[in-house]
Design an enzyme around this catalytic site. Structure first.
Site, PDB file in Angstrom:
ATOM      1  N   ARG A 221      -5.610   0.459  -6.914  1.00 44.51           N
ATOM      2  CA  ARG A 221      -4.329   1.051  -6.490  1.00 44.51           C
ATOM      3  C   ARG A 221      -3.854   2.133  -7.452  1.00 44.51           C
ATOM      4  O   ARG A 221      -3.079   3.007  -7.074  1.00 44.51           O
ATOM      5  CB  ARG A 221      -3.232  -0.031  -6.421  1.00 44.51           C
ATOM      6  CG  ARG A 221      -3.411  -1.050  -5.307  1.00 44.51           C
ATOM      7  CD  ARG A 221      -2.124  -1.869  -5.161  1.00 44.51           C
ATOM      8  NE  ARG A 221      -2.320  -3.116  -4.458  1.00 44.51           N
ATOM      9  CZ  ARG A 221      -2.309  -3.244  -3.125  1.00 44.51           C
ATOM     10  NH1 ARG A 221      -2.089  -2.199  -2.352  1.00 44.51           N
ATOM     11  NH2 ARG A 221      -2.489  -4.424  -2.575  1.00 44.51           N
TER      12      ARG A 221
ATOM     13  N   ASP B  72      -4.679   1.878  11.187  1.00 40.09           N
ATOM     14  CA  ASP B  72      -6.064   1.601  11.544  1.00 40.09           C
ATOM     15  C   ASP B  72      -6.097   1.172  13.016  1.00 40.09           C
ATOM     16  O   ASP B  72      -5.964   2.019  13.907  1.00 40.09           O
ATOM     17  CB  ASP B  72      -6.573   0.532  10.560  1.00 40.09           C
ATOM     18  CG  ASP B  72      -8.069   0.277  10.636  1.00 40.09           C
ATOM     19  OD1 ASP B  72      -8.773   1.042  11.308  1.00 40.09           O
ATOM     20  OD2 ASP B  72      -8.533  -0.692  10.029  1.00 40.09           O
TER      21      ASP B  72
ATOM     22  N   PHE C   7     -13.799   3.461   4.322  1.00 38.43           N
ATOM     23  CA  PHE C   7     -12.773   2.602   3.750  1.00 38.43           C
ATOM     24  C   PHE C   7     -12.326   3.269   2.468  1.00 38.43           C
ATOM     25  O   PHE C   7     -13.142   3.612   1.619  1.00 38.43           O
ATOM     26  CB  PHE C   7     -13.359   1.212   3.469  1.00 38.43           C
ATOM     27  CG  PHE C   7     -12.304   0.208   3.111  1.00 38.43           C
ATOM     28  CD1 PHE C   7     -11.693  -0.557   4.090  1.00 38.43           C
ATOM     29  CD2 PHE C   7     -11.925   0.041   1.786  1.00 38.43           C
ATOM     30  CE1 PHE C   7     -10.698  -1.471   3.760  1.00 38.43           C
ATOM     31  CE2 PHE C   7     -10.927  -0.877   1.447  1.00 38.43           C
ATOM     32  CZ  PHE C   7     -10.325  -1.634   2.435  1.00 38.43           C
TER      33      PHE C   7
ATOM     34  N   THR D  97      -0.847  -4.091  13.247  1.00 30.58           N
ATOM     35  CA  THR D  97       0.225  -4.455  12.323  1.00 30.58           C
ATOM     36  C   THR D  97       1.482  -3.631  12.604  1.00 30.58           C
ATOM     37  O   THR D  97       2.579  -4.171  12.763  1.00 30.58           O
ATOM     38  CB  THR D  97      -0.214  -4.194  10.862  1.00 30.58           C
ATOM     39  OG1 THR D  97      -1.553  -4.633  10.697  1.00 30.58           O
ATOM     40  CG2 THR D  97       0.688  -4.887   9.884  1.00 30.58           C
TER      41      THR D  97
ATOM     42  N   GLY E  21       0.772  -1.243   0.000  1.00 28.04           N
ATOM     43  CA  GLY E  21       0.000   0.000   0.000  1.00 28.04           C
ATOM     44  C   GLY E  21       0.800   1.288   0.000  1.00 28.04           C
ATOM     45  O   GLY E  21       0.311   2.311  -0.462  1.00 28.04           O
TER      46      GLY E  21
ATOM     47  N   GLU F  73       3.956   4.174   5.877  1.00 25.19           N
ATOM     48  CA  GLU F  73       2.785   3.300   5.759  1.00 25.19           C
ATOM     49  C   GLU F  73       1.611   4.076   5.180  1.00 25.19           C
ATOM     50  O   GLU F  73       1.494   5.288   5.391  1.00 25.19           O
ATOM     51  CB  GLU F  73       2.471   2.740   7.163  1.00 25.19           C
ATOM     52  CG  GLU F  73       1.195   1.965   7.315  1.00 25.19           C
ATOM     53  CD  GLU F  73       1.099   0.678   6.506  1.00 25.19           C
ATOM     54  OE1 GLU F  73       1.436   0.711   5.318  1.00 25.19           O
ATOM     55  OE2 GLU F  73       0.648  -0.344   7.057  1.00 25.19           O
ATOM     56  N   ASP F  74       0.750   3.382   4.461  1.00 22.72           N
ATOM     57  CA  ASP F  74      -0.406   4.054   3.861  1.00 22.72           C
ATOM     58  C   ASP F  74      -1.422   4.467   4.918  1.00 22.72           C
ATOM     59  O   ASP F  74      -1.804   5.631   5.011  1.00 22.72           O
ATOM     60  CB  ASP F  74      -1.053   3.178   2.771  1.00 22.72           C
ATOM     61  CG  ASP F  74      -1.423   1.761   3.234  1.00 22.72           C
ATOM     62  OD1 ASP F  74      -1.116   1.379   4.379  1.00 22.72           O
ATOM     63  OD2 ASP F  74      -2.016   1.023   2.427  1.00 22.72           O
TER      64      ASP F  74
HETATM   65  P1  IMP Z   1      -4.054  -2.143  11.315  1.00 22.40           P
HETATM   66  O1  IMP Z   1      -3.589  -0.770  11.728  1.00 22.40           O
HETATM   67  O2  IMP Z   1      -3.190  -3.245  11.801  1.00 22.40           O
HETATM   68  O3  IMP Z   1      -5.494  -2.374  11.689  1.00 22.40           O
HETATM   69  O4  IMP Z   1      -4.032  -2.288   9.742  1.00 22.40           O
HETATM   70  C1  IMP Z   1      -3.717  -1.270   8.894  1.00 22.40           C
HETATM   71  C2  IMP Z   1      -3.716  -1.831   7.498  1.00 22.40           C
HETATM   72  O5  IMP Z   1      -5.064  -2.207   7.122  1.00 22.40           O
HETATM   73  C3  IMP Z   1      -3.313  -0.786   6.495  1.00 22.40           C
HETATM   74  O6  IMP Z   1      -1.925  -0.795   6.266  1.00 22.40           O
HETATM   75  C4  IMP Z   1      -4.065  -1.204   5.265  1.00 22.40           C
HETATM   76  O7  IMP Z   1      -3.335  -2.206   4.587  1.00 22.40           O
HETATM   77  C5  IMP Z   1      -5.331  -1.819   5.808  1.00 22.40           C
HETATM   78  N1  IMP Z   1      -6.416  -0.827   5.800  1.00 22.40           N
HETATM   79  C6  IMP Z   1      -6.960  -0.195   6.870  1.00 22.40           C
HETATM   80  N2  IMP Z   1      -7.905   0.682   6.489  1.00 22.40           N
HETATM   81  C7  IMP Z   1      -7.952   0.601   5.131  1.00 22.40           C
HETATM   82  C8  IMP Z   1      -8.731   1.293   4.133  1.00 22.40           C
HETATM   83  O8  IMP Z   1      -9.570   2.172   4.389  1.00 22.40           O
HETATM   84  N3  IMP Z   1      -8.480   0.934   2.835  1.00 22.40           N
HETATM   85  C9  IMP Z   1      -7.576  -0.011   2.484  1.00 22.40           C
HETATM   86  N4  IMP Z   1      -6.813  -0.662   3.379  1.00 22.40           N
HETATM   87  C10 IMP Z   1      -7.010  -0.360   4.694  1.00 22.40           C
HETATM   88 MG    MG Z   2      -0.909  -1.872   4.532  1.00 22.63          MG
END
Ligand code: IMP
Ligand code: MG
Length: 179
Positions: A163, A101, A150, A105, A42, A97-98
């Site tokens: 993408r 959330d 999202f 991760t 991402g 990081e993109d």
């Molecule tokens: P988390 O912070 O571990 O819950 O996960 C974050 C990852 O979830 C991001 O790096 C994205 O890959 C994915 N993600 C979370 N929100 C979105 C979204 O709105 N669109 C696409 N991917 C998302």
């Molecule tokens: Mg990601």
């Protein structure tokens, strides 16, 4: 595929935020041994634009992750699908990081990287969904704060699609058509 896309951040808005992040990074990392670590897939578009706005010369590497155990259990862990090629010991690592959330991760990735002995370890996010946070993660540089939705585009996918879109859009699942 019943989803529709609604424009959220235009390419110009994104470019403006990327320039602002790059100047903050330039200021903070003057004279540093900066290693940008992009999280696949991402972050690849964001990182590509960010490095072209930097004046501080960085080295660049990528790391691939796949998350497990997404439920409520704290047993979830991160598996590296691609490790760094660079040694980060004693260096100034900035993880790019993109989207942040729940934080699960990135929290685990930071632990993994921290164990390798970087001199500094910080984070640069395009989008921070901070209302969704379950695990605390330090956010050092952030492009946008998003309350809900999202999103796709600018490297970010929905089931590996979208993408390539130059702007960022919110995915709206059309009523009555299911997901
Ligand atoms: P988390 O912070 O571990 O819950 O996960 C974050 C990852 O979830 C991001 O790096 C994205 O890959 C994915 N993600 C979370 N929100 C979105 C979204 O709105 N669109 C696409 N991917 C998302
Ligand atoms: Mg990601």
């Amino acid at each position: 595929m019943g989803e529709r896309l609604k424009l959220l951040y235009t390419r110009e808005e994104i470019a403006g935020r990327v320039r602002a992040l790059a100047s903050a990074i330039d200021r903070d990392y003057a004279g540093a041994d900066l290693v940008l670590v992009g999280i696949l897939k991402g972050a690849f578009v964001f990182l590509a634009d960010l490095i072209r706005e930097l004046k501080v010369p960085p080295t660049v590497d990528f790391i691939g992750l796949s998350s497990y155990g997404q439920g409520t259990a704290p047993s979830g862990h991160v598996r590296l699908t691609k490790d760094l090629g660079l040694d980060i010991r004693g260096r100034d690592v900035l993880v790019v990081e993109d989207i942040l959330d729940t934080g699960e991760t990135l929290a685990r990735l930071l632990e993994t990287l921290r164990a390798r002995g970087p001199r500094t370890l910080r984070t640069c996010l395009l989008i921070d969904k901070r209302y969704r946070r379950r695990v605390p993660v330090p956010v050092d540089y952030c492009g946008f704060v998003l309350d809900e939705g999202f999103v796709v585009g600018y490297g970010i996918d929905y089931a590996e699609r979208y993408r390539h879109l130059p702007a960022i859009h919110v995915v709206e699942v059309a009523r009555g058509e299911g997901a």
